[in-house]
Scaffold this motif. Sequence first.
Motif, PDB file in Angstrom:
ATOM      1  N   GLU A 132      88.309 -39.219  -8.761  1.00 30.72           N
ATOM      2  CA  GLU A 132      88.892 -38.023  -8.164  1.00 30.72           C
ATOM      3  C   GLU A 132      88.316 -36.778  -8.827  1.00 30.72           C
ATOM      4  O   GLU A 132      88.199 -36.724 -10.043  1.00 30.72           O
ATOM      5  N   PHE A 133      87.952 -35.801  -8.014  1.00 26.42           N
ATOM      6  CA  PHE A 133      87.485 -34.517  -8.533  1.00 26.42           C
ATOM      7  C   PHE A 133      87.687 -33.447  -7.480  1.00 26.42           C
ATOM      8  O   PHE A 133      88.067 -33.724  -6.360  1.00 26.42           O
ATOM      9  N   ARG A 134      87.438 -32.219  -7.860  1.00 30.37           N
ATOM     10  CA  ARG A 134      87.642 -31.082  -6.958  1.00 30.37           C
ATOM     11  C   ARG A 134      86.347 -30.304  -6.810  1.00 30.37           C
ATOM     12  O   ARG A 134      85.634 -30.044  -7.775  1.00 30.37           O
ATOM     13  N   LEU A 135      86.036 -29.927  -5.571  1.00 28.16           N
ATOM     14  CA  LEU A 135      84.949 -29.001  -5.281  1.00 28.16           C
ATOM     15  C   LEU A 135      85.581 -27.665  -4.940  1.00 28.16           C
ATOM     16  O   LEU A 135      86.291 -27.539  -3.938  1.00 28.16           O
ATOM     17  N   GLU A 136      85.354 -26.682  -5.770  1.00 27.61           N
ATOM     18  CA  GLU A 136      85.910 -25.357  -5.526  1.00 27.61           C
ATOM     19  C   GLU A 136      85.201 -24.698  -4.344  1.00 27.61           C
ATOM     20  O   GLU A 136      84.031 -24.977  -4.065  1.00 27.61           O
ATOM     21  N   ARG A 137      85.912 -23.829  -3.693  1.00 27.13           N
ATOM     22  CA  ARG A 137      85.410 -23.124  -2.513  1.00 27.13           C
ATOM     23  C   ARG A 137      84.056 -22.461  -2.786  1.00 27.13           C
ATOM     24  O   ARG A 137      83.127 -22.574  -1.988  1.00 27.13           O
ATOM     25  N   ASP A 138      83.924 -21.773  -3.913  1.00 25.10           N
ATOM     26  CA  ASP A 138      82.668 -21.084  -4.250  1.00 25.10           C
ATOM     27  C   ASP A 138      81.502 -22.062  -4.350  1.00 25.10           C
ATOM     28  O   ASP A 138      80.388 -21.750  -3.918  1.00 25.10           O
ATOM     29  N   LEU A 139      81.742 -23.227  -4.903  1.00 25.70           N
ATOM     30  CA  LEU A 139      80.690 -24.238  -5.042  1.00 25.70           C
ATOM     31  C   LEU A 139      80.243 -24.738  -3.671  1.00 25.70           C
ATOM     32  O   LEU A 139      79.042 -24.880  -3.416  1.00 25.70           O
ATOM     33  N   VAL A 140      81.192 -24.980  -2.784  1.00 28.75           N
ATOM     34  CA  VAL A 140      80.872 -25.444  -1.430  1.00 28.75           C
ATOM     35  C   VAL A 140      80.063 -24.377  -0.694  1.00 28.75           C
ATOM     36  O   VAL A 140      79.052 -24.680  -0.049  1.00 28.75           O
ATOM     37  N   GLU A 141      80.468 -23.114  -0.816  1.00 32.36           N
ATOM     38  CA  GLU A 141      79.737 -22.024  -0.161  1.00 32.36           C
ATOM     39  C   GLU A 141      78.330 -21.893  -0.716  1.00 32.36           C
ATOM     40  O   GLU A 141      77.366 -21.703   0.039  1.00 32.36           O
ATOM     41  N   GLU A 142      78.187 -22.026  -2.023  1.00 29.09           N
ATOM     42  CA  GLU A 142      76.867 -21.913  -2.638  1.00 29.09           C
ATOM     43  C   GLU A 142      75.965 -23.073  -2.214  1.00 29.09           C
ATOM     44  O   GLU A 142      74.787 -22.879  -1.901  1.00 29.09           O
ATOM     45  N   ALA A 143      76.510 -24.275  -2.173  1.00 30.48           N
ATOM     46  CA  ALA A 143      75.718 -25.457  -1.824  1.00 30.48           C
ATOM     47  C   ALA A 143      75.278 -25.455  -0.364  1.00 30.48           C
ATOM     48  O   ALA A 143      74.190 -25.935  -0.032  1.00 30.48           O
ATOM     49  N   THR A 144      76.108 -24.909   0.512  1.00 32.42           N
ATOM     50  CA  THR A 144      75.795 -24.926   1.945  1.00 32.42           C
ATOM     51  C   THR A 144      75.217 -23.614   2.449  1.00 32.42           C
ATOM     52  O   THR A 144      74.699 -23.567   3.569  1.00 32.42           O
ATOM     53  N   GLU A 145      75.343 -22.561   1.641  1.00 33.14           N
ATOM     54  CA  GLU A 145      74.916 -21.216   2.023  1.00 33.14           C
ATOM     55  C   GLU A 145      75.629 -20.743   3.294  1.00 33.14           C
ATOM     56  O   GLU A 145      75.029 -20.120   4.169  1.00 33.14           O
ATOM     57  N   LYS A 146      76.914 -21.107   3.409  1.00 30.88           N
ATOM     58  CA  LYS A 146      77.749 -20.734   4.543  1.00 30.88           C
ATOM     59  C   LYS A 146      79.109 -20.294   4.039  1.00 30.88           C
ATOM     60  O   LYS A 146      79.511 -20.651   2.942  1.00 30.88           O
ATOM     61  N   SER A 147      79.822 -19.595   4.905  1.00 34.31           N
ATOM     62  CA  SER A 147      81.216 -19.289   4.628  1.00 34.31           C
ATOM     63  C   SER A 147      81.987 -20.598   4.581  1.00 34.31           C
ATOM     64  O   SER A 147      81.737 -21.512   5.380  1.00 34.31           O
ATOM     65  N   TYR A 148      82.945 -20.707   3.665  1.00 34.37           N
ATOM     66  CA  TYR A 148      83.716 -21.937   3.481  1.00 34.37           C
ATOM     67  C   TYR A 148      84.325 -22.427   4.792  1.00 34.37           C
ATOM     68  O   TYR A 148      84.281 -23.616   5.111  1.00 34.37           O
ATOM     69  N   TYR A 149      84.882 -21.522   5.578  1.00 34.81           N
ATOM     70  CA  TYR A 149      85.555 -21.913   6.818  1.00 34.81           C
ATOM     71  C   TYR A 149      84.592 -22.375   7.912  1.00 34.81           C
ATOM     72  O   TYR A 149      85.004 -23.010   8.877  1.00 34.81           O
ATOM     73  N   ASP A 150      83.288 -22.094   7.758  1.00 37.17           N
ATOM     74  CA  ASP A 150      82.278 -22.542   8.722  1.00 37.17           C
ATOM     75  C   ASP A 150      81.609 -23.856   8.312  1.00 37.17           C
ATOM     76  O   ASP A 150      80.857 -24.434   9.096  1.00 37.17           O
ATOM     77  N   VAL A 151      81.869 -24.317   7.106  1.00 36.75           N
ATOM     78  CA  VAL A 151      81.313 -25.583   6.623  1.00 36.75           C
ATOM     79  C   VAL A 151      82.036 -26.726   7.333  1.00 36.75           C
ATOM     80  O   VAL A 151      83.229 -26.647   7.626  1.00 36.75           O
ATOM     81  N   THR A 152      81.312 -27.820   7.611  1.00 37.61           N
ATOM     82  CA  THR A 152      81.947 -28.979   8.248  1.00 37.61           C
ATOM     83  C   THR A 152      82.263 -30.054   7.208  1.00 37.61           C
ATOM     84  O   THR A 152      81.674 -30.072   6.116  1.00 37.61           O
ATOM     85  N   ASP A 153      83.158 -30.946   7.583  1.00 40.14           N
ATOM     86  CA  ASP A 153      83.486 -32.063   6.707  1.00 40.14           C
ATOM     87  C   ASP A 153      82.250 -32.923   6.439  1.00 40.14           C
ATOM     88  O   ASP A 153      82.065 -33.428   5.328  1.00 40.14           O
ATOM     89  N   HIS A 154      81.350 -33.045   7.410  1.00 37.22           N
ATOM     90  CA  HIS A 154      80.128 -33.813   7.212  1.00 37.22           C
ATOM     91  C   HIS A 154      79.226 -33.169   6.154  1.00 37.22           C
ATOM     92  O   HIS A 154      78.606 -33.874   5.352  1.00 37.22           O
TER      93      HIS A 154
END
Length: 65
Positions: free
Chosen positions: A19-41
């Motif tokens: 179990e771990f957590r991906l913070e919103r900022d990390l997801v945005e940085e990794a995908t180069e997208k707004s968090y709400y536009d990122v998909t589960d895939h």
Amino acid sequence: MTTLAFDDDGVDVVYEGTEFRLERDLVEEATEKSYYDVTDHEVLKIVAEQPNLQGEPRRVGDILD
């Protein structure tokens, strides 16, 4: 199996029993997208080298509505 639980601040992940957590900022940085536009895939692709992508991708914004 990988489990994702989304909230406004990030994603709680269970991957191969860990179990771990991906913070919103990390997801945005990794995908180069707004968090709400990122998909589960896209999040699964961050977590696993060869993710099992089933079904249609869903935007975080739609999941949290």
